[in-house]
Motif scaffolding. Structure first.
Motif: not given
Length: 584
Positions: A371-385
């Protein structure tokens, strides 16, 4: 003599009742907040200023003023032939009788009863925020249910339904801490905001989005209520959590679900969805497409087929059209040829204005790298995996997401050791504020697309310390016994907003951590660090417009009105959280 006194009293009453006799000039010199709302209402002649050109925005609204302004807005001018409500302080022929009687006839306000059983109206009595909510709800027949509960308005509160209706109609959003402050007197400026929002949608706050992280023990379940009223349910926890999820949805006002997302077929994610599908109409199901042979997954698919629910396996990169105000993108899905269920987790990024949520299911480090290589993953709120497992939430992923807030969904004392110390350490080092369903229960994050608030207490992320070599036989030092002292509430002036607390002991009391509580409004004053109350001394905690701060005798709480004049219990708690004094 009596006639002269009566004439003076009537003149004073007329002056008080007609404080809004100034022209509808909106250029008030003391108005800074809600200026547009006040200008809007004054232009319509609904509310006016004082003869000296001020508006006095912080002054509380009286019962008579509320009656007058609502009648003006409704265009009611005929006060003849109105039934007499029988008030001892508002009789036929007395000033403003017609307006008061008409308001009672219309059913949006009523009187009070004194100790002798006599009915009175109390025209100059102040209205609390809860009382005004009920008046507005009755006056304009407001209905609706707000998705979340205000922290200080219980379900059995007498004005609960009215307050919820105001919030549901965008007339109030409460305070940023999740409270409504029902027992606080409603100010003129806040009344103006309420009324203007009812009359014209342009004054309403931006539509809100709610993300509910439901406590389902060891599992995930997330309810999204979009700005335009669509509902998305991401996972449902394990089978035993199904009833709780259904009850939570119904309490939040959910009568149907637009999209159910089963991130992957693990039982702790889809088990509770079976109860949901059986109990609440669902329009569409998004599934990872990962085939699984468990009985739970088979029952899940059978229900979808039996109920003829639309079924789709989304593609990585796909944009989901659910609500035009909300951008929803699939960052990972089941279109991967991976054998592990977690690698097939559907990952969603939801963006409303400047606030974004990254919901990762049980996606592992491999998925994160992709996902890091394909998309902008920067987010305000993260639901941890994966509930905070070490197989997810890598350092590279945390660096890329830069979450201001992280939600960890897991069961207390679970056998998996979730969340792991290394993940918690990593998130804390990144400056992310942590919230835990195991510690806080259900967690709600609401946003208007510009700001957000988390309606839960942050989790400190206690880390298990690394083993240390034993110390060389240290001599134990007994912990000192805390001294609380004998301090008690000795006076309570509700109208004057002043509470006196006296030290009846013979030693100084360090009041650090002590709290004075207004029970009606559930508001707390915490004594400043290091404040000492000497033997025999009395300290006064002051609030309202006349609040003063002259230590050690006077301590200022706030310039807002705290105490409910119609009755408010005061409680004093020591630094250990123990109630030591109470005055009704």
């Amino acid at each position: 003599m009596f006639k002269n006194i009566f004439s003076v009293l009537m003149a004073m009453f007329l002056l008080a009742a007609n404080i809004q006799v100034a022209s509808a000039n909106s250029g008030f010199k003391d108005v800074t907040s809600f200026k547009s709302e006040i200008e809007f209402l004054t232009s319509k002649g609904i509310i006016m200023g004082y003869p000296d050109g001020t508006f006095k925005p912080d002054n509380p609204i009286t019962r008579l003023q509320a009656v007058q302004m609502i009648l003006r807005e409704k265009g009611v001018t005929d006060f003849s032939n109105v039934p007499d409500p029988g008030f001892i302080d508002a009789k036929p022929g007395t000033p403003r009788y017609g307006e008061i009687a008409k308001a009672v006839q219309l059913g949006f306000i009523n009187g009070k009863v004194n100790a002798k059983g006599q009915k009175y109206f109390d025209p100059q009595g102040f209205l609390t925020r809860a009382q005004m909510a009920k008046i507005l709800a009755l006056a304009y027949d407001l209905k609706g249910s707000y998705p979340i509960a205000f922290t200080d308005v219980r379900a059995d509160h007498w004005a609960h339904d009215s307050i919820s209706a105001l919030a549901a109609n965008g007339i109030t959003a409460g305070y940023s801490d999740g409270s409504f402050k029902p027992g606080v007197n409603l100010s003129r400026q806040h009344f103006s905001a309420f009324m203007a929002r009812y009359l014209d949608d342009k004054f309403k706050p931006a539509k809100e989005m709610f993300a509910h992280f439901i406590d389902v023990d060891q599992g995930d379940s997330i309810l999204i209520q979009t700005p335009n009223g669509k509902t998305i349910l991401v996972d449902g926890g394990k089978r035993s959590a199904g009833e709780k999820v259904v009850a939570y949805l119904k309490k939040a006002g959910v009568t149907s679900i637009d999209v159910v997302v089963a991130t992957h077929p693990d039982a702790d994610h889809i088990g509770g969805l079976i109860n949901v599908l059986q109990s609440i109409p669902v329009k569409k199901v998004l599934d990872s497409g990962k085939v699984h042979t468990t009985e739970t997954y088979h029952e899940f698919l059978s229900l979808i087929d039996t109920k003829n629910i639309a079924f789709e396996v989304p593609k990585t990169g796909q944009a989901l059209s659910i609500d035009p105000a909300l951008k929803v993108q699939v960052l990972n899905s089941g279109d991967r040829n991976a054998s592990d269920n977690n690698e097939n987790s559907i990952v969603l990024k939801l963006t409303y204005g400047g606030v974004s949520y990254l919901l990762t299911g049980d996606a592992d480090v491999k998925v994160e790298e992709d996902m890091i290589t394909k998309f902008d993953v920067k987010s305000t709120i993260l639901k941890a995996g994966h509930h905070g497992a070490k197989t997810s939430t890598s350092q590279a992923f945390v660096n890329a997401v830069k979450p201001a807030v992280t939600i960890l969904s897991y069961g207390k004392d679970n056998s998996y050791g979730h969340p792991t110390d290394e993940v918690v350490s990593r998130l804390k080092a990144a400056g992310s504020k942590l919230y835990s369903t195991a510690e806080s229960g259900d967690i709600v994050v609401k946003t208007d697309g510009k700001t957000y608030s988390v309606l839960a207490k942050p989790w400190q992320g206690t880390i298990t310390p690394a083993p240390q070599p034993p110390a060389p036989n240290p001599t134990p030092t007994p912990a000192p016994t805390p001294t609380t002292g004998d301090a008690r509430i000795v006076s309570k002036d509700l109208a004057g907003e002043k509470v006196g607390i006296k030290n009846f002991g013979k030693a100084n009391i360090n009041m650090t951590g002590w709290q004075l509580v207004s029970v009606e409004g559930n508001q707390k004053y915490t004594f400043p660090d290091g404040y000492v109350l000497k033997p025999g001394a009395t300290v006064y905690i002051t609030s309202g417009q006349s609040a003063k701060h002259q230590p050690p005798t006077y301590l200022k709480w706030t310039t807002a009105n705290i105490w409910n004049n119609s009755g408010d219990m005061a409680r004093l708690f020591n630094s250990n959280g123990v109630k030591v004094s109470e005055v009704r």
